[in-house]
Design a protein around this motif. Sequence first.
Motif, PDB file in Angstrom:
ATOM      1  N   ASN B 471      65.824  37.414  45.491  1.00  0.00           N
ATOM      2  CA  ASN B 471      65.856  38.703  44.765  1.00  0.00           C
ATOM      3  C   ASN B 471      64.508  39.421  44.857  1.00  0.00           C
ATOM      4  O   ASN B 471      64.445  40.613  45.112  1.00  0.00           O
ATOM      5  CB  ASN B 471      66.187  38.469  43.285  1.00  0.00           C
ATOM      6  CG  ASN B 471      67.657  38.159  43.087  1.00  0.00           C
ATOM      7  OD1 ASN B 471      68.456  38.367  43.993  1.00  0.00           O
ATOM      8  ND2 ASN B 471      68.005  37.659  41.916  1.00  0.00           N
ATOM      9  N   ILE B 472      63.421  38.671  44.633  1.00  0.00           N
ATOM     10  CA  ILE B 472      62.100  39.318  44.604  1.00  0.00           C
ATOM     11  C   ILE B 472      61.720  39.809  46.007  1.00  0.00           C
ATOM     12  O   ILE B 472      61.253  40.937  46.179  1.00  0.00           O
ATOM     13  CB  ILE B 472      61.018  38.363  44.041  1.00  0.00           C
ATOM     14  CG1 ILE B 472      61.361  37.990  42.596  1.00  0.00           C
ATOM     15  CG2 ILE B 472      59.647  39.024  44.070  1.00  0.00           C
ATOM     16  CD1 ILE B 472      60.449  36.923  42.000  1.00  0.00           C
ATOM     17  N   ASN B 474      63.729  40.482  48.475  1.00  0.00           N
ATOM     18  CA  ASN B 474      64.639  41.592  48.775  1.00  0.00           C
ATOM     19  C   ASN B 474      64.099  42.903  48.203  1.00  0.00           C
ATOM     20  O   ASN B 474      64.104  43.938  48.860  1.00  0.00           O
ATOM     21  CB  ASN B 474      65.994  41.304  48.139  1.00  0.00           C
ATOM     22  CG  ASN B 474      67.086  41.409  49.186  1.00  0.00           C
ATOM     23  OD1 ASN B 474      66.926  42.093  50.197  1.00  0.00           O
ATOM     24  ND2 ASN B 474      68.178  40.718  48.942  1.00  0.00           N
ATOM     25  N   ASN B 475      63.638  42.823  46.949  1.00  0.00           N
ATOM     26  CA  ASN B 475      63.060  44.010  46.294  1.00  0.00           C
ATOM     27  C   ASN B 475      61.807  44.471  47.021  1.00  0.00           C
ATOM     28  O   ASN B 475      61.579  45.662  47.185  1.00  0.00           O
ATOM     29  CB  ASN B 475      62.690  43.691  44.841  1.00  0.00           C
ATOM     30  CG  ASN B 475      63.878  43.881  43.930  1.00  0.00           C
ATOM     31  OD1 ASN B 475      64.986  44.047  44.403  1.00  0.00           O
ATOM     32  ND2 ASN B 475      63.648  43.862  42.632  1.00  0.00           N
ATOM     33  N   ALA B 478      62.689  46.294  50.040  1.00  0.00           N
ATOM     34  CA  ALA B 478      63.180  47.642  49.712  1.00  0.00           C
ATOM     35  C   ALA B 478      62.015  48.574  49.358  1.00  0.00           C
ATOM     36  O   ALA B 478      62.088  49.789  49.573  1.00  0.00           O
ATOM     37  CB  ALA B 478      64.160  47.565  48.552  1.00  0.00           C
ATOM     38  N   ALA B 479      60.944  47.974  48.819  1.00  0.00           N
ATOM     39  CA  ALA B 479      59.823  48.806  48.349  1.00  0.00           C
ATOM     40  C   ALA B 479      58.884  49.221  49.478  1.00  0.00           C
ATOM     41  O   ALA B 479      58.283  50.292  49.417  1.00  0.00           O
ATOM     42  CB  ALA B 479      59.035  48.049  47.272  1.00  0.00           C
ATOM     43  N   ILE B 517      61.985  46.745  34.039  1.00  0.00           N
ATOM     44  CA  ILE B 517      62.287  46.135  35.332  1.00  0.00           C
ATOM     45  C   ILE B 517      63.234  44.932  35.218  1.00  0.00           C
ATOM     46  O   ILE B 517      64.052  44.682  36.088  1.00  0.00           O
ATOM     47  CB  ILE B 517      60.957  45.744  36.051  1.00  0.00           C
ATOM     48  CG1 ILE B 517      61.191  45.399  37.511  1.00  0.00           C
ATOM     49  CG2 ILE B 517      60.252  44.616  35.370  1.00  0.00           C
ATOM     50  CD1 ILE B 517      61.301  46.602  38.366  1.00  0.00           C
ATOM     51  N   SER B 523      68.237  49.911  37.495  1.00  0.00           N
ATOM     52  CA  SER B 523      68.007  49.923  38.946  1.00  0.00           C
ATOM     53  C   SER B 523      67.371  51.238  39.367  1.00  0.00           C
ATOM     54  O   SER B 523      67.654  52.289  38.795  1.00  0.00           O
ATOM     55  CB  SER B 523      69.337  49.734  39.676  1.00  0.00           C
ATOM     56  OG  SER B 523      69.118  49.830  41.067  1.00  0.00           O
ATOM     57  N   LYS B 525      67.498  51.772  42.679  1.00  0.00           N
ATOM     58  CA  LYS B 525      68.063  51.925  44.031  1.00  0.00           C
ATOM     59  C   LYS B 525      69.325  52.776  44.029  1.00  0.00           C
ATOM     60  O   LYS B 525      70.130  52.693  44.957  1.00  0.00           O
ATOM     61  CB  LYS B 525      68.385  50.550  44.601  1.00  0.00           C
ATOM     62  CG  LYS B 525      67.177  49.658  44.770  1.00  0.00           C
ATOM     63  CD  LYS B 525      67.637  48.310  45.257  1.00  0.00           C
ATOM     64  CE  LYS B 525      66.534  47.287  45.176  1.00  0.00           C
ATOM     65  NZ  LYS B 525      67.078  45.939  45.285  1.00  0.00           N
ATOM     66  N   GLY B 529      72.132  49.457  44.214  1.00  0.00           N
ATOM     67  CA  GLY B 529      71.810  48.269  43.431  1.00  0.00           C
ATOM     68  C   GLY B 529      72.742  48.093  42.247  1.00  0.00           C
ATOM     69  O   GLY B 529      73.285  49.059  41.728  1.00  0.00           O
ATOM     70  N   LEU B 534      66.962  41.509  39.264  1.00  0.00           N
ATOM     71  CA  LEU B 534      65.768  41.029  38.562  1.00  0.00           C
ATOM     72  C   LEU B 534      66.101  40.481  37.181  1.00  0.00           C
ATOM     73  O   LEU B 534      65.385  39.624  36.668  1.00  0.00           O
ATOM     74  CB  LEU B 534      64.711  42.129  38.487  1.00  0.00           C
ATOM     75  CG  LEU B 534      63.961  42.373  39.806  1.00  0.00           C
ATOM     76  CD1 LEU B 534      62.997  43.531  39.677  1.00  0.00           C
ATOM     77  CD2 LEU B 534      63.200  41.124  40.256  1.00  0.00           C
TER      78      LEU B 534
END
Lengths: 123, 574
Positions: B471-472, B474-475, B478-479, B517, B523, B525, B529, B534
Motif C-alpha cells: 500500500n505504501i 503503491n502510494n 502514485a505520488a 491520511i 482519498s 486519487k 482510489g 492507508l
Amino acid sequence: MKNLKILLVDDEEEFVTTLAERLELRGLQARVALNGEAALQIIEADTPEIVILDVLMPGLGGLEVLRWIKAQQPQIPVILLTGRGSTKEGIKGMELGAFDYLMKPINIEELIKKIQEAIESQP
Amino acid sequence: MNFKNLWTLLSKGFLGHSDDDNADRYRILRRNIFILMILITIIPLIIMAVIYQHEYHSSIKKEIVIPLQTLTHKTKHTFELFFEERLSVIRFIATSYSFKELSDQKTMNRIFNVLMDEYCCLVDLGLINNKGIQLSYAGPYDFLGKDYSEQKWFQEVVVKGTYISNVFMGYRKFPHVAVAVMKRTEDGSALILRATIDTSKFDDIIASMGLNPESDAFLINRNGIIQTSSRFYGEILDHCPLSFPRGNYEPIVTEATDPRGREILIAFAPFSSSDYALVLVKPKSDVLHTWHTLRTRMFFIFISSVALIILVVFKLTDTLVTRVKDADEKRELTFRELQHTHKLSSIGRLAAGVAHEINNPMAIINEKAGLMKDLVAYDDNFQNKEKFLGLTDSILKSVERCRAITHRLLGFARRMEIQLVELDLNELIQETLGFLEKEALYRNIELVLKLADNLPRICSDRGQVQQVFLNIINNALAAVEDEGEIVITSWEEDADTVGVSIQDNGSGMSEATLKSIFDPFFSTKQEKGTGLGLAITYGIVKKMDGEIKVESKQGEGSIFTVYLPKKAKIGSGE
C-alpha cells in the motif's frame, strides 16, 4: 460428470433452486435441501456423490452438517459456499474435511471445475 | 482554595476554550501562570521592603531628630542663662544702690568698671529716670541727658519691669543687645538701669555647638529677622528666608528645602524670656547618609531578587507549560489513535455485515441471470439470442463488479486478523517490490534499497506486512513523477523493534491531507482510489502493536516510517 448426483444445501431457496437448474442443464443430477436437517435426511436416504454446502444457515449450520457427513459418510466430498468473504470459515471447513470453498456470488464454471477436481480426487 | 481548584481556575478560567488555536491557548496559560507566580512571589517581597523601609526610616529619623533637639535645647538654655545672668546683675545693682548713688556719674563709672572686669561683653551702663531722661551714663558714647521717653523699649520696661532688646547695630555699626530693669523708689517714682551687650559672645556660644561646614545655627527674632551671623541664610538684620513652625518653647524639628535647593532638617527653639529663637539647620544628605547608603543597598538587593524571581518563574512556567502541552499532545494522540482504531473496527464490522447481506441477493441475481444465459445458450432456436446473451452477460459483469466491491469490503474487515510466522523483512520488501517493479521500470522510477545487513527476523503476519508495504509503495509510485525516486530503508530500531521507511520525492501532502491520511474512505486519487489502502495499513500496523508515522512537505515529497515489533502482539482492534 454426466448424471453426477449432487446435493445443494442452502437456506436461500431462490439461489439454490436456480443453481440446481443450471447444473441440471449441464447434465448433473442436482437435489436441493433448504436446511441442514433436510440435507442429512437426503444423504441418509439417497447418498449423493458430492455435496455443495452453505456455511451459514439457520438451525443446523453448514459446519455441523460437514462434521456429520465426515463422521457418517466420509467418502462424500463437500464444497463449502460462504457469503461472508472470510477465508476463516473456509479454512476451518477444510480443516474439518471439506474439499474446498467458494465465495458467493459464485462463478458456475469455477464451481463445475471444483466439482470435477473433487470427484477426480476421490480414490 | 486548594491547588486543584487553583489549577482548574488556571486551565479553565484563564485558558478559555479556544480549542481551535492551541498555540494561543498555551501562550495564554503561560502568561497567566507567569503573572500569578510573579504576583505571589513579588507582592510579599514588595510589602516587606516597604515596611522595612518605613520602619528603618522612622528609626533613623528618631536617631537623628533626638540629638538635634537635645543640642538645640542645650544651646538655647545657654543663651537664656546668658541673658538671665546679665539681667540679674543689673537687677542687683538697681536694688543695691540708691537712686542718688546711681545718679552720681562717678559711682556709675566705678560700677561699670567693676562689671567690665567681672562680666564680658558689656558695652555701657546708664540710669534713666521715669521721664526717660538719661541721668547718668558709663560707656563709650555721650548719652548723658538723652531722652528715651518716646522709644518703645522704654514703654515696655516701664510696664514689664525687664527688657531684652532685639539686636541692633548701634552708633559704631556692630551688633548690640540692650537689657534693662526697672526699680521703684520709696517715693514711688521709677528708675531704669540699662546696659548694652556686645553680641560677639553669641557667636562663641553657637561655635561651641561644633557644627560641620554644611550646617548652620543662628538666632532670629519673632519676625524672622536674623540676629546673629548665618552661614547660608543672610546677614544680621536680614529677613531669614526659611519658615518656622509656631509652637511652644520645646525644640521642634521639621523638614524643608532651603533657597539653595538643599533638603534640610531645621531644629527650632523659641526662647521663653525673650523674642529670640535658636535655629539649627542641617542638610538631610549629611544626617541621612547612613540611610541613603542602606537604601541604595536595599534597592540593589530588591532589584536583584526581583530579577532572579522573574528568571526562575519564567523557567518554571516554561517547563510547566511545556510539560502540560506534551501531556495534552500525548493524550490527544492516544485518543485519536483509539478513535481511529475504533472507527476502523466499526467500519470493518459494518463492511462485513453489508457485504454479507448484499452477497446473498447478488448470488441470487447471479444465478438467475446465469440460468437465463444458459437457457438462451442451450436453445438454438431462441429469437434475439445474441441480444439476450449480451444482456445477461452485462448483468453478470455487474454482479462481478459488485462481487469485487463486497470482497474488497470483506477483505478490509478480514485484514484485522493476524497469523504470525517468522519473516525476513528485507526479503519480504524485495518480494513486494516484485509486484511493482514493472511499473517502476516503465515509468523510469528509481527504486533505491538501503536495507540493513543482518536485520533480525521478525515474527509477524506475512500477508499483512506485505499488504502494508504494498500500500505504501503503491502510494509512493502514485505520488512521484516519471523518473522520480523512491528510497526504501530498513534498520534495527532497538532491541524490540525494526523500522522501515519509504521515502519519495513526489508531490508531497498538505497539512489537511496529512491529518486525514489514515481515515477510511479518504482519498486524493479521485475515482481511482477506494480510500481504504492507508486505513487498512494503519489498522494492520496498530493491530501488530507497531507504529506508523508520516512526514510530508508539499512539492518535496513524503516519508512513511513503519516500526514493527520483532514479536508482533495481537491487539484488541476488533
